[in-house]
Design a protein around this motif. Sequence first.
Motif, PDB file in Angstrom:
ATOM      1  N   HIS A 163       0.816  -1.206   0.000  1.00  0.00           N
ATOM      2  CA  HIS A 163       0.000   0.000   0.000  1.00  0.00           C
ATOM      3  C   HIS A 163       0.853   1.260   0.000  1.00  0.00           C
ATOM      4  O   HIS A 163       0.593   2.205   0.688  1.00  0.00           O
ATOM      5  CB  HIS A 163      -0.938  -0.016   1.208  1.00  0.00           C
ATOM      6  CG  HIS A 163      -1.951  -1.113   1.153  1.00  0.00           C
ATOM      7  ND1 HIS A 163      -2.992  -1.127   0.259  1.00  0.00           N
ATOM      8  CD2 HIS A 163      -2.067  -2.260   1.887  1.00  0.00           C
ATOM      9  CE1 HIS A 163      -3.719  -2.221   0.452  1.00  0.00           C
ATOM     10  NE2 HIS A 163      -3.178  -2.922   1.418  1.00  0.00           N
ATOM     11  N   ALA A 166       0.977   5.015   2.263  1.00  0.00           N
ATOM     12  CA  ALA A 166       0.080   4.826   3.403  1.00  0.00           C
ATOM     13  C   ALA A 166       0.474   3.595   4.210  1.00  0.00           C
ATOM     14  O   ALA A 166       0.453   3.602   5.443  1.00  0.00           O
ATOM     15  CB  ALA A 166      -1.372   4.710   2.921  1.00  0.00           C
ATOM     16  N   GLY A 313      -5.864   0.574   7.804  1.00  0.00           N
ATOM     17  CA  GLY A 313      -6.102   1.009   6.437  1.00  0.00           C
ATOM     18  C   GLY A 313      -7.556   1.279   6.126  1.00  0.00           C
ATOM     19  O   GLY A 313      -7.871   1.901   5.105  1.00  0.00           O
ATOM     20  N   PHE A 318      -3.457   5.455   8.505  1.00  0.00           N
ATOM     21  CA  PHE A 318      -3.660   6.116   7.213  1.00  0.00           C
ATOM     22  C   PHE A 318      -4.458   5.180   6.319  1.00  0.00           C
ATOM     23  O   PHE A 318      -4.214   3.972   6.294  1.00  0.00           O
ATOM     24  CB  PHE A 318      -2.307   6.465   6.580  1.00  0.00           C
ATOM     25  CG  PHE A 318      -1.620   7.630   7.248  1.00  0.00           C
ATOM     26  CD1 PHE A 318      -1.783   8.918   6.771  1.00  0.00           C
ATOM     27  CD2 PHE A 318      -0.820   7.435   8.371  1.00  0.00           C
ATOM     28  CE1 PHE A 318      -1.163   9.996   7.388  1.00  0.00           C
ATOM     29  CE2 PHE A 318      -0.192   8.503   8.997  1.00  0.00           C
ATOM     30  CZ  PHE A 318      -0.364   9.791   8.507  1.00  0.00           C
ATOM     31  N   ARG A 319      -5.385   5.748   5.571  1.00  0.00           N
ATOM     32  CA  ARG A 319      -6.363   4.927   4.851  1.00  0.00           C
ATOM     33  C   ARG A 319      -5.861   4.516   3.469  1.00  0.00           C
ATOM     34  O   ARG A 319      -5.235   5.300   2.759  1.00  0.00           O
ATOM     35  CB  ARG A 319      -7.686   5.681   4.748  1.00  0.00           C
ATOM     36  CG  ARG A 319      -8.179   6.234   6.082  1.00  0.00           C
ATOM     37  CD  ARG A 319      -8.255   5.144   7.169  1.00  0.00           C
ATOM     38  NE  ARG A 319      -8.321   5.680   8.520  1.00  0.00           N
ATOM     39  CZ  ARG A 319      -9.436   6.072   9.106  1.00  0.00           C
ATOM     40  NH1 ARG A 319     -10.586   6.016   8.484  1.00  0.00           N
ATOM     41  NH2 ARG A 319      -9.397   6.537  10.347  1.00  0.00           N
ATOM     42  N   TYR A 320      -6.199   3.272   3.095  1.00  0.00           N
ATOM     43  CA  TYR A 320      -5.839   2.729   1.794  1.00  0.00           C
ATOM     44  C   TYR A 320      -6.958   2.981   0.793  1.00  0.00           C
ATOM     45  O   TYR A 320      -8.104   3.212   1.157  1.00  0.00           O
ATOM     46  CB  TYR A 320      -5.567   1.228   1.895  1.00  0.00           C
ATOM     47  CG  TYR A 320      -4.508   0.852   2.904  1.00  0.00           C
ATOM     48  CD1 TYR A 320      -3.459   1.714   3.185  1.00  0.00           C
ATOM     49  CD2 TYR A 320      -4.558  -0.362   3.580  1.00  0.00           C
ATOM     50  CE1 TYR A 320      -2.483   1.371   4.102  1.00  0.00           C
ATOM     51  CE2 TYR A 320      -3.590  -0.721   4.506  1.00  0.00           C
ATOM     52  CZ  TYR A 320      -2.552   0.161   4.762  1.00  0.00           C
ATOM     53  OH  TYR A 320      -1.600  -0.184   5.684  1.00  0.00           O
ATOM     54  N   SER A 322      -6.277   4.991  -2.200  1.00  0.00           N
ATOM     55  CA  SER A 322      -5.990   6.139  -3.053  1.00  0.00           C
ATOM     56  C   SER A 322      -4.501   6.445  -3.014  1.00  0.00           C
ATOM     57  O   SER A 322      -3.830   6.229  -1.986  1.00  0.00           O
ATOM     58  CB  SER A 322      -6.776   7.371  -2.597  1.00  0.00           C
ATOM     59  OG  SER A 322      -6.349   8.527  -3.307  1.00  0.00           O
ATOM     60  N   GLU A 325      -3.058   9.489  -0.162  1.00  0.00           N
ATOM     61  CA  GLU A 325      -3.490   9.043   1.153  1.00  0.00           C
ATOM     62  C   GLU A 325      -3.620  10.195   2.139  1.00  0.00           C
ATOM     63  O   GLU A 325      -4.368  10.101   3.115  1.00  0.00           O
ATOM     64  CB  GLU A 325      -2.518   7.990   1.692  1.00  0.00           C
ATOM     65  CG  GLU A 325      -1.203   8.511   2.244  1.00  0.00           C
ATOM     66  CD  GLU A 325      -0.327   9.190   1.210  1.00  0.00           C
ATOM     67  OE1 GLU A 325       0.346  10.169   1.552  1.00  0.00           O
ATOM     68  OE2 GLU A 325      -0.327   8.719   0.056  1.00  0.00           O
ATOM     69  N   ASP A 326      -2.916  11.303   1.876  1.00  0.00           N
ATOM     70  CA  ASP A 326      -2.982  12.434   2.801  1.00  0.00           C
ATOM     71  C   ASP A 326      -4.357  13.088   2.786  1.00  0.00           C
ATOM     72  O   ASP A 326      -4.999  13.272   3.832  1.00  0.00           O
ATOM     73  CB  ASP A 326      -1.888  13.459   2.470  1.00  0.00           C
ATOM     74  CG  ASP A 326      -1.781  13.753   0.978  1.00  0.00           C
ATOM     75  OD1 ASP A 326      -2.634  13.268   0.199  1.00  0.00           O
ATOM     76  OD2 ASP A 326      -0.851  14.470   0.578  1.00  0.00           O
ATOM     77  N   TYR A 328      -7.137  11.796   1.483  1.00  0.00           N
ATOM     78  CA  TYR A 328      -8.143  10.782   1.789  1.00  0.00           C
ATOM     79  C   TYR A 328      -8.248  10.559   3.297  1.00  0.00           C
ATOM     80  O   TYR A 328      -9.355  10.525   3.872  1.00  0.00           O
ATOM     81  CB  TYR A 328      -7.757   9.486   1.080  1.00  0.00           C
ATOM     82  CG  TYR A 328      -8.824   8.408   1.079  1.00  0.00           C
ATOM     83  CD1 TYR A 328     -10.174   8.730   0.984  1.00  0.00           C
ATOM     84  CD2 TYR A 328      -8.475   7.067   1.149  1.00  0.00           C
ATOM     85  CE1 TYR A 328     -11.149   7.748   0.968  1.00  0.00           C
ATOM     86  CE2 TYR A 328      -9.435   6.074   1.121  1.00  0.00           C
ATOM     87  CZ  TYR A 328     -10.766   6.417   1.037  1.00  0.00           C
ATOM     88  OH  TYR A 328     -11.725   5.434   1.018  1.00  0.00           O
ATOM     89  N   THR A 329      -7.101  10.445   3.955  1.00  0.00           N
ATOM     90  CA  THR A 329      -7.103  10.216   5.402  1.00  0.00           C
ATOM     91  C   THR A 329      -7.657  11.418   6.146  1.00  0.00           C
ATOM     92  O   THR A 329      -8.479  11.265   7.063  1.00  0.00           O
ATOM     93  CB  THR A 329      -5.677   9.910   5.886  1.00  0.00           C
ATOM     94  OG1 THR A 329      -5.189   8.734   5.233  1.00  0.00           O
ATOM     95  CG2 THR A 329      -5.644   9.696   7.385  1.00  0.00           C
TER      96      THR A 329
END
Length: 443
Positions: A163, A166, A313, A318-320, A322, A325-326, A328-329
Amino acid sequence: MGVVNTALSVMAYDYPIEKLSVYVSDDGGSKLTLFAFMEAARFAAHWLPYCRKNKVVERCPKAHFGSSNPSRFPETDQIKTMYESMRVRVENVIKRGSISHDYITKQGESEALSRWTDGFTPQNHPSVVQVLLENGKDNDATGHGMPNLVYISREKSTDSPHHFKAGALNVLLRVSATMTNAPVILTLDSDMYSNDPQTPLRALCYLLDPSMDPKLGYVQFPQVFHGINKNDIYGGELRHVFEVHMPGMDWLAGPIHAGSGGFFRRRVFYGCPSETLEMNQGRQVSHSIKSREVLEMAHHVAGCKYENQTKWGRKMGFRYGSLVEDLYTSCLLQCEGWKSIYCNPKRPAFLGKSPINLHDFLNQTMRWSVGLLEVAFSRYSPITFGVQSISLLSGLCFAHYTFWPIWAIPVTIYAFLPQLALLNSASIFPKVWPSMHPFALYY
C-alpha cells in the motif's frame, strides 16, 4: 544525503532530547540507506551540540553550510569538514553500489548490514528495524544525551499487497507505538527539512491548549519550496492551496493534510473522538528500545501479514484506496469528528523541493490526478459521504480537490480552440452590434 539532512534537521529541534524520537522509513529496503544513517548518527554527535551551543537557526547541515551568508562560529570549519567527509563517504558508496569494509567501524553495524543476503530485493524482503541511536545510552561529543534514531524497512512479499506510502506510514505508527509511543507524531517527507527549531513548540501551543477544541486532531503547516525558478512556470509552489484554500478551510473543520508537515495526535489514528482506544495512548515503554522483547514486537508489527483481518487502512491509521493518502485520510478523519488547524508562521517551518522540469511535473500531476479521482468516485466521496458527515461547505471543499483533475478537459479545449478558430478564420466569441447594447460602442 537529502533524507539524511532532513533527519538531522529534526533531530536538532529545540525540544527535550528524552522526548524526541526520529523514525526513518526506507520502503525500498536499501542497505546503502542504512549505511547513510549510520554515518548520520556519527555526525549527529557533533552537529547537535554545535547547533545547541551557537543557537543555529538553520539546522539542516546542507542549508547551513550552503547559505550565501553562512553564520561563522569558532567550530564552523571543523564541523563543515566533518559534514563534507560524511557526504563524500555516502556518495562514494552510492556510486559503487557496495559498502567498503573500511567504512564499517563497529561490530553492530556489520551485523545489521549482514541481513542483506542474495535473496533480499526491494519487492521481497523481511522487516528490518535497526536502532542507530538510543536516548539514555548514546551521548554526543559533549556528553549530552541524543534522541532516538531508528531505521525501518517494512516487510515486503510478492504474495502480499503493497500500500505504498500509506502502508509505510502505518508501519511507522505501529513500530513507534511499540518502542516509544509518543502522543504527538510529525509526518515529514524526505525532501522537506526543518527550517525552524521552534516548530514543535508552535504545534504544541495548539495541541496542549486547554481552551482549544478537544477534537483537534492535527496541526498542519504549509509546504514552502526552495530552488524553484524565478517565474515558477509549472506552478510548483501551489500558492493557491497554501495561501487561499487552507486559510479558508481553517474557518470550517480545518485544512486537509498536505502529506508532510503535519503534527498529529497519535489518538486520531485509532478511531473517532468518542471511541475507546485500542492501543493505550498513555502506556509508557518500560524496556530499552534495543531489548529483545521490544525489537521482536517491532519486527512483528512491521510484517506484511500483520494487517490481515484487522482495521488497519480502513478504520485505523492512514487509509488505503488512493494514491493521495494524505487528502483521503484527512477527509475521513474529519468525517469521524476530528478537526484540524492551520499554522503559517512568518518563518517557514519546513522547506522542500518541487518539480522544476516538465517530466517531473507531469509525473507528479498524473499521480495526483489518479489518486484524487479514486477518492472522488469511492464510497467515501466528499460530494456524498463528506457532505453528510462533516458539513456542506467542508464537503464541497474536499470535493473541489477530488474533482480537480476534471478541469483538464475544459482547460485543454480552451488551449487549442483559439488556434483552431484562427486557422479556420472563425470567431469563437459572439459578435456584438451597436444596436444590441447601448454601451457596445465603448468596448
